[in-house]
Structures are given as C-alpha cells and as structure tokens.
Design an enzyme around this catalytic site. Structure first.
Site, short mmCIF file in Angstrom:
data_model
loop_
_atom_site.label_atom_id
_atom_site.label_comp_id
_atom_site.label_asym_id
_atom_site.label_seq_id
_atom_site.Cartn_x
_atom_site.Cartn_y
_atom_site.Cartn_z
N ARG A 36 1.03 -1.45 0.22
CA ARG A 36 0.07 0.07 -0.24
C ARG A 36 0.97 1.34 0.20
NH1 ARG A 36 -2.87 0.70 5.67
NH2 ARG A 36 -1.21 1.93 7.50
N ASN A 90 -5.19 8.57 4.15
CA ASN A 90 -5.01 7.22 5.41
C ASN A 90 -3.16 7.72 5.43
OD1 ASN A 90 -6.03 5.71 7.18
ND2 ASN A 90 -4.95 4.18 6.36
N GLU A 91 -3.30 7.70 7.32
CA GLU A 91 -2.24 7.57 7.59
C GLU A 91 -0.76 7.84 6.72
OE1 GLU A 91 -2.52 4.01 10.68
OE2 GLU A 91 -1.54 3.79 8.48
N GLU A 132 -7.82 5.15 15.23
CA GLU A 132 -7.88 3.47 15.53
C GLU A 132 -7.19 2.69 16.32
OE1 GLU A 132 -5.52 2.32 12.07
OE2 GLU A 132 -6.47 2.89 10.52
N TRP A 175 1.58 -6.70 13.24
CA TRP A 175 2.72 -6.51 12.57
C TRP A 175 4.22 -6.11 13.53
CZ3 TRP A 175 3.32 -2.07 14.95
CH2 TRP A 175 2.06 -0.92 15.91
N GLU A 197 -3.28 -8.29 6.58
CA GLU A 197 -3.77 -7.94 7.64
C GLU A 197 -4.69 -8.78 8.64
OE1 GLU A 197 -3.29 -3.04 9.03
OE2 GLU A 197 -4.60 -2.96 7.42
N LYS A 198 -5.07 -10.01 7.96
CA LYS A 198 -6.22 -10.57 8.47
C LYS A 198 -5.99 -11.76 9.77
CE LYS A 198 -4.00 -14.28 5.84
NZ LYS A 198 -2.87 -13.88 5.59
N HIS A 245 -4.63 -9.74 11.71
CA HIS A 245 -5.40 -8.14 12.92
C HIS A 245 -6.50 -7.81 13.63
CE1 HIS A 245 -5.39 -3.56 14.01
NE2 HIS A 245 -3.97 -3.60 13.84
#
Length: 669
Positions: free
Chosen positions: A116, A154-155, A313, A321, A361-362, A364
């Site tokens: 990303r 985002n971020e 968040e 991570w 991120e599954k 997370h």
C-alpha cells in the site's frame, strides 16, 4: 478556561466505531453488519479508505452502486460516516500505466506496488489522479445523510515518509528556494564551506541520497522538514477540493502520534484539520505499555491545542505487524480505550470493524473477530459501547494540567543525525523516561510543542531540546521568570534551527538561563556506568560542567568528572531553571523528579495511589469534573473520592473500590 472549538461531528456523546471495509464482504454479510453495529452501539465508521480499485476498476470507469447501498443502509441505521477520499493506495492500473509515480529510496531502489502507499507524494501525476478521485467522491456524496466527516487519504507518510525520486528532488529545490530566497543564504545556513559543498545554483541540489560518507547535516534536517511539509501539501491539495465542493463538511486525516512515529511534524499540521484524529497501537513487548499509550494520548491532546480529539484507530486485541503479536487480556481493551477518553478523546474507533478473511492484515484483530459473536472480543466490543454510552456527559470537557513536557519534531530529527557525540541517544526514549517518572508520581502532563504558550504551568520539562532558535529559547526562559520550575536536559540548546552550534560553550542557547557552562561532552560507552553523590547511577551521558551562578544539586561521585556538577539549579525570576547533564537511572530520575515536582508545588490528581493505578480528570465548562481511575494492577484498589459513579466501581463512605483491571469514572462534587 479557553472554550473548545465546536465538536464537528454532529454525534451526541462519545463517537464509537471503526474502519469499515464492506468491499471485502458479500451483501449478506453487510446486512448482518448493520444489525451487529446497532447491538454494539456504533455511531461512526471510516469507510472507503482503500476502495480506489473497487470504485474505479479501470481509468474513468466507476462502480459506485455497492458503496451507495452501504451508505444508505448506514444512514437508515443512524450511523454516521467519516468518508475517505479513497486515495490511500493507487490502483494497479494506475501504477502500471505510470510507473514514474512510484517512490524511490535513498539508495535508488524503486518501491514496487503490491502493498500500500506505493506512490511518491511529490509526483504531479499521482497528485492529479488523487485530486480527481477526491472530486469525484465529493461531488457524488456531498449531500448524503450519512456523511459526517471527510477522512483525507490515510496515515500519510506511514510507509514512505521520505521519497528520494527525481520528483522529490525537484520539489525539494522549490521548497529550498521558498525557504532561503537565494543560493547564498542556503550556503550560509548549510555551512557549505565545509567539504567543498558550496552551491552556485539550486539546480545542483539533490535530496540526501546515499553518499560516500555523512551527508550535510543541515541538508538532512531540511529534507526532513521538506518531507513533512510535502505530505501536508498533499493533504491540503485534497482538502481544498473538499472545501470547494462540500464547505459544510469538516475534514481530517489520521495522524500517528506516538513515541514511534518520527517524521511528520504534527504540530505544524494541526491547523489544517477540523478535528485532530490519531491512530495508536500498543507495543506488545512493553510490560507497561499503558504508559506509552498515555503519552501518545497526551501528545494528541497537545497537538489539538487542548481540544477534544478522535482516536481513529487502535486494536481490540493483537495486531499483525510486530514480531510477536500479543493478544490483550481481560478488560485491557476497555482500559486502553478509556485511557484515551480520560485524556480528551471524544471518539473511540478501531481498525477494523470485521476481521479480514484475506490479505496482509487478516490476523489483525477487529471488533467482529474471525470467531464471530461467540467470543470474548465481541463481548468486549459490546461492553465498550455500553461504557461509552454511560460516559456521554463527559464529551466536550477538557483536561487541565500544571506540568508541560516540551516536544519538538525538528529536535528529534536533528538530535539523531549521524556524526554526533553518541549514536545511542534516542529522543523519544528520553521523552518517555521523564514522562514515566511523572506517571509513577501520579502527576498529569500536557505534551506541548516548543512554541506553545507556557503561561500557567508550574513545571516545564524539555528533554534533549537539541535544536532551538533564540526566540524559542527565550520562550522557555520566560516560563521560569514567570514562576515555573524549568528543567533542561543534556544535549539541549546545542544548535540553532540550521543545525549550527551556539558558540561559547554548552548548553548554548540555554547557558544564561541555566547559569552553567559545559566545555566538553563525555558520552559514556556501552555498558559504562558512573554514580552520582546521592548513590544513584547514570549511563549514556556526562559532560564537563562548570557553575556560572547555579548551584549543584547532584555531583559526579566517580569517573573522570568526579566532583563536577551533574544536576544544577539556578534561581530565575519567580522560578528556577534546572539542568540535568546526566542520564540518571530510573530510580535516580524518579527521586530527582519528585524533588522538582515538590519545588513546583504540583500535586498528583489523587494522592497515595498504587503506581499501576492512574487517575486523570476532565473539566467541564459548567465546573463539573470527571475523575477517571484506571487500575492496571492485578489487585482491587481503594481510592478516596467524592461524587457519584458514572461507570463501574462502588462508592461507600467516600471509598471507591476499583477492581483489578477495571476502570471507574466518577462525576465529582
């Protein structure tokens, strides 16, 4: 007290929710989501953050029907949306067609798509596409009843805070021309007489790419400033479109305020958002991670200028991570969330609503985990919603403290450059060491920028404020003259804003304030420890310091500087200025901080608490105060209070029992 800016979301009470990614799920799951959101008390969702490829699968061809339906369903359920510009990652067709927009490392490696944020923020091509997509989103959903807030990108800078591409080189040169006006002024600021670096034209300047040896330090510092400003410029470009099309809708972007995120100067970003929003994640390996969490929350409030803010968040349990991803224990999700609320957050959100089935991120955690509603995580999600509902009266109140911890991003960047007295110094570690000592004493802290108004603070601490202008140093000194106890630590005041040394002896810009002069640094080697005359140890740092009006509070008890001052105090106006020319052990620092806190006349929020119990107050404009008591220990704790409980706890004859791992909130009389 200063009145807070109006809360922009139009949501009663504490906003509750998280990132929602319906494009990952079939329609029947989306319908189930609505029912579960109602059960949990969800009021606000971030939607569309990574939806660009789903919304525009081919250039100029849009598929909005699925998002239309999702937003309609949320509006019908009374759930508001922080709608993203969908620009956080370019879709594959865009990077395939325009590979020149990809970011480049200092070593020249082009970062490929597949993760990303695969874009160079300075790329004109990417900027044009992102602006266009933002306009399409704004025009389509300008009047949608679910829209409460724009979530811009985002971020920003999370994965690529520095890009060294040719696009960046051109943008950096333009930035330098605006900053200095002439190549002569740049040469003077950068000290280019050293190593034959003098430039005759801005066209000759590059980013500090990989070089045979240390790049020019001021070049590195200015590139850090440019990079932060360029990310902000990208936000502004998208925000301008939103302001044009939807002037009635507030906007923000999610910051990453913590001790780990270094490269964005968020104090300089704050005025460009209608409400400060932050993302924060615990460090699993830290056994007292609640302290860094509290620091990040206090920093978020500081960047917000004391106004309420949103935790956009955090995680319900484990992240994916870190090297070892610890799941949260019983009650920890609630404690983490309410620690942010205690420190001024009027919105609590998670990444993400439903745990992903596929992708990076599954693993997370999420509000709805893989295990579904028959799980502790889901029960915690519902319980937190109930707790936030009970705390609705707290919204809009503010936190007021008498201690300021001064933080400065350029000092962070500059103090950790290469070719310094020690490469072991870590700015954020020094900030956290002082913050932790105050935490253990139960003293509340405001984390503020170096240019903040320090009026009214009884204690001001500036750890490793390495880079300061004369004006910034004068502002800190004024706090002492007005009556505050001011603490300056080692490697502070050393250079000006151009990373040029304040001559005449260390600590440079603060010599007059502190009444001391250090002639030479004596960094300690790895494993080397010396002692102070109070019996405590110190590592990392020492310096040859002489008194010029100050008194010695601690002296070196051994080592090459035996007998010389290690900690000093200098009366200044109505206050005093302390210099800590050593890095005391945790025990030594806590004893020193206790001495300084007593001199400042600062009291803890609640006296006599166990060190793993924190107490924080929020103050409402009508005079009501709300006391948050968070018990991080493994035993029940009893706290003396006066008032009625809003959340949990049992008050009997002024004694509040806060169970192990629990939180109580009291509306005080």
């Amino acid at each position: 007290m200063t009145a807070a800016r109006p809360w922009p979301l139009g949501i009663e009470g504490i906003a509750y929710g998280g990132d929602y990614n319906p494009e990952q799920w079939p329609r029947e799951v989306r319908l189930e989501d609505i029912a579960l959101m109602r059960e949990a008390g969800v009021a606000l969702l971030s939607v569309g953050i990574f939806s660009w490829a789903a919304l525009e699968p081919r250039e100029g061809e849009y598929e909005f029907e699925w998002l239309d339906e999702v937003l309609d369903l949320l509006a019908e359920a009374g759930i508001r949306v922080a709608l993203a510009t969908a620009t956080a990652s370019p879709p594959p067709w865009l990077t395939h067609r325009h590979p020149e927009l990809l970011p480049v490392t200092a070593e020249g490696t082009v970062l490929s798509p597949g993760g990303r944020q695969a874009y160079a923020v300075s790329s004109p091509v990417f900027r044009d596409y992102a602006v266009r997509m933002t306009r399409v989103m704004a025009e389509r959903y300008a009047e949608h009843p679910a829209l409460a807030l724009w979530h811009v990108d985002n971020e920003l800078g999370c994965h690529v805070p520095h890009d060294f591409s040719d696009h960046a080189a051109a943008a950096f040169r333009r930035w330098l021309e605006r900053r200095y006006g002439s190549i002569e002024a740049l040469n003077e600021a950068w000290g280019t007489a050293f190593w034959s670096q003098r430039y005759s034209d801005f066209a000759q300047i590059l980013p500090p790419r990989a070089a045979p040896t240390y790049p020019n330090p001021t070049q590195q510092l200015d590139f850090a400033r440019y990079s932060s400003d360029e990310l902000l410029a990208h936000y502004r470009a998208l925000r301008e479109v939103l302001a044009e099309v939807t002037p009635h809708v507030p906007a923000t972007t999610n910051f990453m305020l913590s001790s780990a995120t270094k490269w964005m100067d968020y104090f300089s970003w704050a005025e460009d958002v209608d409400v400060v929003a932050n993302d924060h994640y615990l460090i699993a390996a830290d056994p007292r991670g609640q302290i860094e969490l509290a620091f990040a929350a206090d920093l978020s409030r500081g960047v917000a200028g004391g106004d309420p803010w949103i935790l956009m968040e955090h995680s319900t349990s484990a992240v994916n991570w870190q090297s070892r991803n610890r799941a949260k224990g019983p009650g920890e999700m609630l404690r983490n969330s309410l620690s942010h609320v205690a420190r001024g957050a009027d919105g609590i959100m998670f990444f993400q609503w439903r745990q992903s089935r596929a992708g990076a991120e599954k693993f997370h955690s999420a509000m709805v985990p893989h295990a579904g509603t028959e799980s502790e995580v889901w029960r915690g999600t519902v319980a937190l919603g109930r707790a936030l509902e009970a705390l609705a009266p707290v919204r809009g109140s503010r936190v007021l403290n008498r201690v300021a911890l001064v933080m400065d991003y350029p000092s962070w960047w500059a103090s950790e450059l290469d070719s310094h007295p020690t490469q072991a110094l870590r700015y954020s570690e020094e900030m956290l060491r002082w913050y932790t000592a105050l935490w253990d004493l139960g003293v509340g802290v405001d984390v503020v920028g170096v240019g903040a108004d320090l009026t009214g603070y009884e204690l001001v601490i500036a750890p490793t404020l390495y880079s300061v202008s004369e004006a910034q140093a004068a502002g800190v000194a004024e706090a002492a003259r007005a009556g505050a106890q001011v603490v300056i630590t080692f490697f502070s005041g050393i250079v000006d804003e151009n990373d040029q040394v304040h001559l005449g002896g260390y600590p440079g810009a603060f010599r007059g304030l502190l009444g001391v002069r250090s002639e030479e640094f004596h960094p300690l080697l790895e494993g080397e420890v010396h002692h102070l005359d109070d019996g405590t140890a110190a590592d990392l740092w020492s310096e040859r310091t002489h008194l010029e009006g100050a008194e010695a509070v601690r002296r070196w008890a051994d080592g090459p500087l035996h007998g010389l001052p290690a900690v000093t105090r200098n009366p200044v106006g109505e206050g005093a200025a302390w210099y800590v020319a050593a890095r005391p052990s945790a025990e030594g620092l806590e004893a020193l901080v206790a001495e300084i806190v007593a001199a400042a006349g600062v009291e803890p929020a609640v006296a006599g608490l166990h060190r793993d119990v924190e107490a924080v107050r929020r103050f409402a404009e009508d005079g009501t105060t709300y006391l948050f008591v968070l018990n991080h220990s493994e035993r029940d704790q009893v706290v003396q209070v006066s008032g009625e409980e809003l959340l949990r706890g049992t008050v009997a004859d002024g004694a509040l029992t806060v169970h192990a791992g629990a939180v109580a909130v009291i509306r005080e009389r």
